[in-house]
Design a protein around this motif. Structure first.
Motif, short mmCIF file in Angstrom:
data_model
loop_
_atom_site.label_atom_id
_atom_site.label_comp_id
_atom_site.label_asym_id
_atom_site.label_seq_id
_atom_site.Cartn_x
_atom_site.Cartn_y
_atom_site.Cartn_z
N CYS A 97 0.84 -1.20 0.00
CA CYS A 97 0.00 0.00 0.00
C CYS A 97 0.88 1.25 0.00
O CYS A 97 1.80 1.37 0.80
N CYS A 139 0.32 3.19 3.61
CA CYS A 139 0.74 2.58 4.89
C CYS A 139 1.91 1.62 4.74
O CYS A 139 2.54 1.26 5.74
N HIS A 156 -4.67 0.35 0.12
CA HIS A 156 -5.83 -0.31 0.71
C HIS A 156 -7.02 0.62 0.52
O HIS A 156 -6.86 1.84 0.55
N CYS A 185 -7.30 3.00 3.51
CA CYS A 185 -6.24 4.01 3.50
C CYS A 185 -6.56 5.09 2.47
O CYS A 185 -6.37 6.29 2.71
ZN ZN Z 1 -2.73 0.87 3.56
#
Ligand code: ZN
Length: 219
Positions: free
Chosen positions: A48, A51, A79, A82
């Motif tokens: 991701c 993150c 994600h 996110c």
């Molecule tokens: Zn993420």
């Protein structure tokens, strides 16, 4: 805040520092600057962009309205949670304007790949997909771009809440002349403009209806 973002280090102002943010020579980090190494690792290991943790089956891009039309972005996927968080809280969390190279230009900075549009997009689109394609930029700055594929879910955000149709339309209209101008420098401008018109109408199908808001929490 998604737990994976809550675990990120914080800036002095208390904002989580996205995983993609480059380390500068003096050890500081600038939210506007993505690391080339992070870009490579995100693609190679399926991580991701925000993150840095492993992606699942669904991947989400945070797009400006123009990317919603041409379906191409310079930023790797995130994600879903996110991406929604970034689109809500601060689109710049997901869309750095510069990419840091190791070596190369004197200060190590280059603009993001492809032809980027340097302006505040007004509204951000979270584009959730099951598949995407990475490819080398043909025009503009070199680097890798992403064809964001077909969406399984889309939501528009502005100022921390779901965007209205008026906001999304204003945002798309303000950027359209930039994409049209880019067509003029193609080998076959007429064909490029026809293609852009088709993409524009496909994008309109994803805009929330009159009096409606798009977005909201996951279904
Ligand atoms: Zn993420």
């Amino acid at each position: 805040m998604p737990p994976a973002i809550a675990r990120l280090p914080r800036s002095r102002e208390g904002y989580p520092i996205p995983w993609f943010v480059a380390y500068l020579d003096d050890g500081t980090r600038d939210f506007r600057i993505a690391g080339q190494e992070q870009h490579f690792n995100a693609r190679r290991f399926g991580l991701c962009w925000i993150c840095g943790q492993k992606l699942g089956r669904f991947m989400a891009f945070v797009l400006g309205p123009m990317c919603a039309v041409n379906r191409v972005t310079a930023e790797p996927p995130n994600h879903r949670d996110c991406a929604v968080y970034a689109a809500k809280v601060c689109p710049f969390l997901a869309t750095p304007s510069m990419c840091r190279r190791d070596g190369g230009t004197p200060d190590g900075l280059v603009a993001a790949a492809g032809e980027t549009i340097s302006r505040n997009p007004g509204a951000s689109l979270v584009w959730v997909t099951r598949e995407f394609k990475a490819f080398r930029a043909q025009l503009g700055n070199e680097g890798v771009l992403f064809d964001v594929g077909e969406p399984v879910e889309t939501s528009w955000w502005a100022e921390g809440r779901p965007a209205t149709r008026a906001e999304v339309m204003a945002s798309i209209r303000s950027g359209l002349p930039i994409l049209e101008a880019a067509c003029e420098s193609d080998d076959d401008p007429a064909e490029s403009l026809r293609m852009l018109d088709k993409q524009y109408h496909e994008a309109l199908a994803l805009v929330p209806g009159e009096g409606q808001q798009s977005g909201g929490e996951p279904r």
